[in-house]
Motif scaffolding. Sequence first.
Motif, mmCIF file in Angstrom:
data_model
loop_
_atom_site.group_PDB
_atom_site.id
_atom_site.type_symbol
_atom_site.label_atom_id
_atom_site.label_comp_id
_atom_site.label_asym_id
_atom_site.label_seq_id
_atom_site.Cartn_x
_atom_site.Cartn_y
_atom_site.Cartn_z
ATOM 1 N N GLN A 27 2.018 -3.819 7.764
ATOM 2 C CA GLN A 27 1.408 -2.918 6.767
ATOM 3 C C GLN A 27 0.588 -1.814 7.435
ATOM 4 O OE1 GLN A 27 -2.012 -2.285 5.501
ATOM 5 N NE2 GLN A 27 -2.041 -3.086 3.401
ATOM 6 N N ILE B 97 0.858 -1.180 0.000
ATOM 7 C CA ILE B 97 0.000 0.000 0.000
ATOM 8 C C ILE B 97 0.894 1.230 0.000
ATOM 9 C CG2 ILE B 97 -0.184 0.242 2.527
ATOM 10 C CD1 ILE B 97 -3.183 0.957 2.038
ATOM 11 N N PRO C 182 -10.143 -8.926 4.590
ATOM 12 C CA PRO C 182 -9.836 -8.617 5.987
ATOM 13 C C PRO C 182 -10.268 -7.189 6.332
ATOM 14 C CG PRO C 182 -7.930 -9.528 4.856
ATOM 15 C CD PRO C 182 -8.926 -9.155 3.810
ATOM 16 N N GLY C 183 -10.632 -6.987 7.589
ATOM 17 C CA GLY C 183 -10.873 -5.621 8.051
ATOM 18 C C GLY C 183 -9.529 -4.975 8.331
ATOM 19 N N TYR C 184 -9.411 -4.296 9.447
ATOM 20 C CA TYR C 184 -8.130 -3.691 9.818
ATOM 21 C C TYR C 184 -7.387 -4.659 10.733
ATOM 22 C CZ TYR C 184 -8.975 0.583 7.332
ATOM 23 O OH TYR C 184 -9.155 1.487 6.311
ATOM 24 N N TYR D 30 -4.585 1.738 -3.992
ATOM 25 C CA TYR D 30 -4.880 0.493 -3.268
ATOM 26 C C TYR D 30 -6.347 0.113 -3.432
ATOM 27 C CZ TYR D 30 -4.879 -2.677 0.800
ATOM 28 O OH TYR D 30 -4.996 -3.772 1.637
ATOM 29 N N SER E 285 -9.950 -6.683 0.477
ATOM 30 C CA SER E 285 -9.803 -5.654 1.510
ATOM 31 C C SER E 285 -11.122 -4.934 1.746
ATOM 32 C CB SER E 285 -8.764 -4.623 1.030
ATOM 33 O OG SER E 285 -8.866 -3.408 1.751
ATOM 34 N N MET E 286 -11.213 -4.202 2.850
ATOM 35 C CA MET E 286 -12.337 -3.277 3.041
ATOM 36 C C MET E 286 -12.394 -2.328 1.848
ATOM 37 S SD MET E 286 -13.488 -3.897 6.014
ATOM 38 C CE MET E 286 -14.476 -2.448 6.095
ATOM 39 N N ARG F 22 -11.157 5.746 0.984
ATOM 40 C CA ARG F 22 -10.815 6.698 2.024
ATOM 41 C C ARG F 22 -9.683 7.555 1.506
ATOM 42 N NH1 ARG F 22 -6.727 6.818 5.671
ATOM 43 N NH2 ARG F 22 -5.196 5.132 5.735
ATOM 44 N N ARG G 190 0.247 5.218 0.927
ATOM 45 C CA ARG G 190 -0.769 6.165 1.409
ATOM 46 C C ARG G 190 -0.313 7.590 1.018
ATOM 47 N NH1 ARG G 190 0.186 2.522 5.757
ATOM 48 N NH2 ARG G 190 -1.521 1.007 5.925
HETATM 49 C C1 GCO Z 1 -5.495 1.797 5.251
HETATM 50 C C2 GCO Z 1 -5.234 0.362 5.645
HETATM 51 C C3 GCO Z 1 -6.247 -0.552 4.962
HETATM 52 C C4 GCO Z 1 -5.964 -1.967 5.339
HETATM 53 C C5 GCO Z 1 -6.948 -2.891 4.760
HETATM 54 C C6 GCO Z 1 -8.321 -2.657 5.268
HETATM 55 O O1 GCO Z 1 -4.523 2.542 5.070
HETATM 56 O O2 GCO Z 1 -6.686 2.135 5.166
HETATM 57 O O3 GCO Z 1 -3.916 -0.033 5.302
HETATM 58 O O4 GCO Z 1 -6.199 -0.381 3.592
HETATM 59 O O5 GCO Z 1 -4.706 -2.352 4.891
HETATM 60 O O6 GCO Z 1 -6.883 -2.971 3.391
HETATM 61 O O7 GCO Z 1 -9.130 -3.739 4.846
#
Ligand code: GCO
Length: 266
Positions: free
Chosen positions: A197, A99, A190-192, A160, A147-148, A154, A101
């Motif tokens: 990572q 990921i 998966p959630g958080y 991602y 992933s969520m 967000r 950010r």
């Molecule tokens: C983020 C997190 C999420 C988790 C995951 C949630 O920065 O929001 O890293 O992306 O990794 O994917 O399901």
Amino acid sequence: MDILKKFSLEGKTALVTGAAYGIGFAIAEGLAGAGAKIAFNCRSEEHLNKAMAAYEEKGIDAKGYICDVTQEEEVINLVRTIEKDLGPVDILVNNAGIIKRIPMVEMSAEDFRQVVDIDLTAAFITSKAVLPGMMERRSGKIINICSMMSELGRETVSAYAAAKGGLKMLTRNIASEYGSYNIQCNGIGPGYIATPQTAPLREKQADGSRHPFDSFIIAKTPAERWGEPEDLMGAAVFLASEASDFVNGHILYIDGGILAYIGKQP
Ligand code: GCO
Ligand code: NAP
């Protein structure tokens, strides 16, 4: 009937990509616990060596390989080598992922492409490498780690979310195209989860208080906790076993309830 036999992976060979640590390691541990032979890969020699020791400590005779899942030739050779070492790949878990950010307007196209390359295109490459053998044997399980962000967006995770949204649809398309060969392709969302990572999102503040994002996730999760990699083991064994032979194209969210919950009132 001994229903637990349906969850047995005895005699099966599983490849879990990016399983040097984190979610992949836990999933590999769970599959091994159900009887599967484990192969895993990563890019770093250092991570590989540490992982081999960790698997040995768990009593798991895993075979580890250096392979960058974005490189098709490396992946084809990886699958061939695993077939020689352990036998044909019965179960593929496309777990390797990164990921970045970065606010979208500040993100370079190169960074965007790198995330999509690892988190989406690599799943295409690795699935394509194992599907012919699964088709020949008329049996196979592919599990994509979504992933969520396969469902929600967000700030700062545009690449991602795009990749994980695409991975959800790749999952459904593999299910659609190859279901007639008794191949099931599903996803785990998966959630958080507390892994390297997400470590930056859980760092304690200078005053020892929780990271704001940590508090945010706790408020958004009915379970009021971050997930642990071990929370994903049961879903992985289910989707890798004959217990899920009539489950196809499904994304199973293991998120403590986040997707169902508006969030705790402040
Ligand atoms: C983020 C997190 C999420 C988790 C995951 C949630 O920065 O929001 O890293 O992306 O990794 O994917 O399901
Ligand atoms: P992590 O701790 O960062 O581990 C990622 C793993 O992938 C490492 O073993 C890494 O090893 C490997 N990897 C990365 N790029 C690779 C490449 N090109 N080729 C081969 N291996 C590669 O991540 P994680 O939290 O365990 O996440 C694992 C998967 O779950 C990812 O797909 C992630 O998107 C997804 N996920 C995570 C969460 C979460 O909250 N943690 C939630 C939902 C989904 P090397 O660096 O040595 O290659």
